[in-house]
Design an enzyme around this catalytic site. Structure first.
Site, PDB file in Angstrom:
ATOM      1  N   LYS A  20      -8.398  -0.208  -7.858  1.00 43.36           N
ATOM      2  CA  LYS A  20      -7.313  -1.187  -8.064  1.00 43.36           C
ATOM      3  C   LYS A  20      -7.876  -2.570  -8.380  1.00 43.36           C
ATOM      4  CE  LYS A  20      -5.588  -0.860  -3.822  1.00 43.36           C
ATOM      5  NZ  LYS A  20      -6.266   0.253  -3.164  1.00 43.36           N
ATOM      6  N   ARG A  95       2.111  -2.430   0.326  1.00 46.18           N
ATOM      7  CA  ARG A  95       1.366  -1.350   0.957  1.00 46.18           C
ATOM      8  C   ARG A  95       2.214  -0.570   1.945  1.00 46.18           C
ATOM      9  NH1 ARG A  95      -4.150  -3.342   0.517  1.00 46.18           N
ATOM     10  NH2 ARG A  95      -5.665  -1.772   1.126  1.00 46.18           N
ATOM     11  N   ARG A 134     -20.507   0.674  -2.669  1.00 43.32           N
ATOM     12  CA  ARG A 134     -20.159  -0.515  -3.452  1.00 43.32           C
ATOM     13  C   ARG A 134     -20.590  -1.827  -2.788  1.00 43.32           C
ATOM     14  NH1 ARG A 134     -13.488  -0.743  -3.122  1.00 43.32           N
ATOM     15  NH2 ARG A 134     -13.363  -1.322  -0.932  1.00 43.32           N
ATOM     16  N   ARG A 168     -18.613  -5.179   2.043  1.00 38.14           N
ATOM     17  CA  ARG A 168     -17.506  -5.423   2.963  1.00 38.14           C
ATOM     18  C   ARG A 168     -17.749  -4.701   4.288  1.00 38.14           C
ATOM     19  NH1 ARG A 168     -12.111  -4.317  -0.478  1.00 38.14           N
ATOM     20  NH2 ARG A 168     -11.458  -3.612   1.571  1.00 38.14           N
ATOM     21  N   ARG A 179      -8.596   3.888   7.017  1.00 40.24           N
ATOM     22  CA  ARG A 179      -7.845   3.308   5.886  1.00 40.24           C
ATOM     23  C   ARG A 179      -7.154   4.410   5.087  1.00 40.24           C
ATOM     24  NH1 ARG A 179     -12.644  -0.059   3.509  1.00 40.24           N
ATOM     25  NH2 ARG A 179     -11.289  -0.488   1.734  1.00 40.24           N
TER      26      ARG A 179
HETATM   27  P1  AMP Z   1      -8.100  -4.223   0.227  1.00 40.76           P
HETATM   28  O1  AMP Z   1      -9.023  -5.332  -0.170  1.00 40.76           O
HETATM   29  O2  AMP Z   1      -6.886  -4.119  -0.642  1.00 40.76           O
HETATM   30  O3  AMP Z   1      -8.816  -2.906   0.408  1.00 40.76           O
HETATM   31  O4  AMP Z   1      -7.545  -4.617   1.682  1.00 40.76           O
HETATM   32  C1  AMP Z   1      -8.417  -4.765   2.777  1.00 40.76           C
HETATM   33  C2  AMP Z   1      -7.644  -4.727   4.090  1.00 40.76           C
HETATM   34  O5  AMP Z   1      -6.713  -5.817   4.153  1.00 40.76           O
HETATM   35  C3  AMP Z   1      -6.784  -3.492   4.316  1.00 40.76           C
HETATM   36  O6  AMP Z   1      -7.528  -2.399   4.840  1.00 40.76           O
HETATM   37  C4  AMP Z   1      -5.773  -4.020   5.318  1.00 40.76           C
HETATM   38  O7  AMP Z   1      -6.379  -4.135   6.595  1.00 40.76           O
HETATM   39  C5  AMP Z   1      -5.512  -5.439   4.835  1.00 40.76           C
HETATM   40  N1  AMP Z   1      -4.403  -5.522   3.859  1.00 40.76           N
HETATM   41  C6  AMP Z   1      -4.519  -5.812   2.521  1.00 40.76           C
HETATM   42  N2  AMP Z   1      -3.319  -5.823   1.936  1.00 40.76           N
HETATM   43  C7  AMP Z   1      -2.415  -5.539   2.907  1.00 40.76           C
HETATM   44  C8  AMP Z   1      -1.009  -5.375   2.913  1.00 40.76           C
HETATM   45  N3  AMP Z   1      -0.286  -5.507   1.788  1.00 40.76           N
HETATM   46  N4  AMP Z   1      -0.400  -5.073   4.098  1.00 40.76           N
HETATM   47  C9  AMP Z   1      -1.100  -4.936   5.229  1.00 40.76           C
HETATM   48  N5  AMP Z   1      -2.448  -5.054   5.300  1.00 40.76           N
HETATM   49  C10 AMP Z   1      -3.102  -5.361   4.152  1.00 40.76           C
END
Ligand code: AMP
Length: 222
Positions: A20, A95, A134, A168, A179
């Site tokens: 994404k 999400r 990554r 990360r 996740r």
């Molecule tokens: P990402 O960078 O999109 O993989 O997001 C990293 C982490 O941020 C996720 O595993 C969640 O803990 C939190 N997170 C990101 N976007 C959301 C969202 N829309 N709602 C709730 N938690 C989020």
């Protein structure tokens, strides 16, 4: 894909590690529109070291979601900013179903039509390998992979010449498993929701960044 005269508004969705963020960054560079990654916004907040920041960090490190209220508040303020006037790409939001419903309302209030929700489909076995390998450039954020996408010169970012990289904290096996569980339970229900609304488009995300990018461009008529 027709536009509503207010720029392009796209959501990228799919399991963690499906690509994404990579596709959203690619589209941002191509079109010059805003890329809104809720994960990045939360990581920036967590890095501030405030009380709220440490609460967010604990959730992120465990692979748990932050509350719908917090994330909705963050996104609704962000899309009001000037750089979102010509369209935006949402990455990591919505999400959950309540987030999807609120997004629809937020956009309707602004007279914006969602051009597409693009689900990038990648099987779990591939996801684990992708996430565990990554890393990214500290300076410009360009993404790399131990196996699939190494910098041309070892230790030097292709894009900006930076020599510092990071991984990360939530990109470890236990957190990724959590996740993925959260993705299935909380995010996946948004897929049939958007399908019913007629905006869902699916792409196979198992190929290269360029191959997936071509499919995304075709969907958006670019
Ligand atoms: P990402 O960078 O999109 O993989 O997001 C990293 C982490 O941020 C996720 O595993 C969640 O803990 C939190 N997170 C990101 N976007 C959301 C969202 N829309 N709602 C709730 N938690 C989020």
């Amino acid at each position: 894909m027709s536009k509503d005269g207010m720029g392009l508004h796209v959501v990228f969705t799919g399991a963690p590690g499906c690509g994404k963020g990579t596709q959203a960054r690619r589209l941002k560079e191509k079109l010059g529109i805003c890329h809104l990654s809720t994960g990045e916004m939360l990581r920036a907040e967590a890095a501030k070291g405030t009380k709220l920041g440490s609460e967010i960090k604990a959730l992120l490190d465990a692979g748990s979601f932050v509350t719908d209220e917090m994330i909705i508040d963050m996104v609704s303020k962000r899309i009001e900013e000037d750089d979102c006037k010509n369209g935006f790409i949402l990455d990591g939001f919505p999400r959950t179903l309540p987030q999807a419903e609120i997004l629809e309302k937020m956009l309707a209030d602004k007279g914006i039509k969602l051009d597409a929700v693009i689900e990038i489909q990648v099987p779990d076995e591939i996801i684990m390998e992708r996430i565990l390998g990554r890393y990214a450039c500290m300076t410009c954020g360009e993404g790399y992979h131990d196996k699939f996408h190494k910098p041309k010169v070892y230790g030097v970012c292709d894009k900006c010449g930076g020599t510092d990289f990071y991984r990360r904290i939530d990109d470890n096996r236990t957190t990724v498993q959590n996740r993925l569980v959260n993705y299935r339970a909380l995010t996946y229900p948004t897929i049939p929701y958007f399908e019913k609304k007629g905006v869902l488009r699916c792409v196979d995300g198992t190929g290269t960044i360029e191959a997936t990018g071509k499919k995304v461009d075709a969907i958006l008529g670019l």
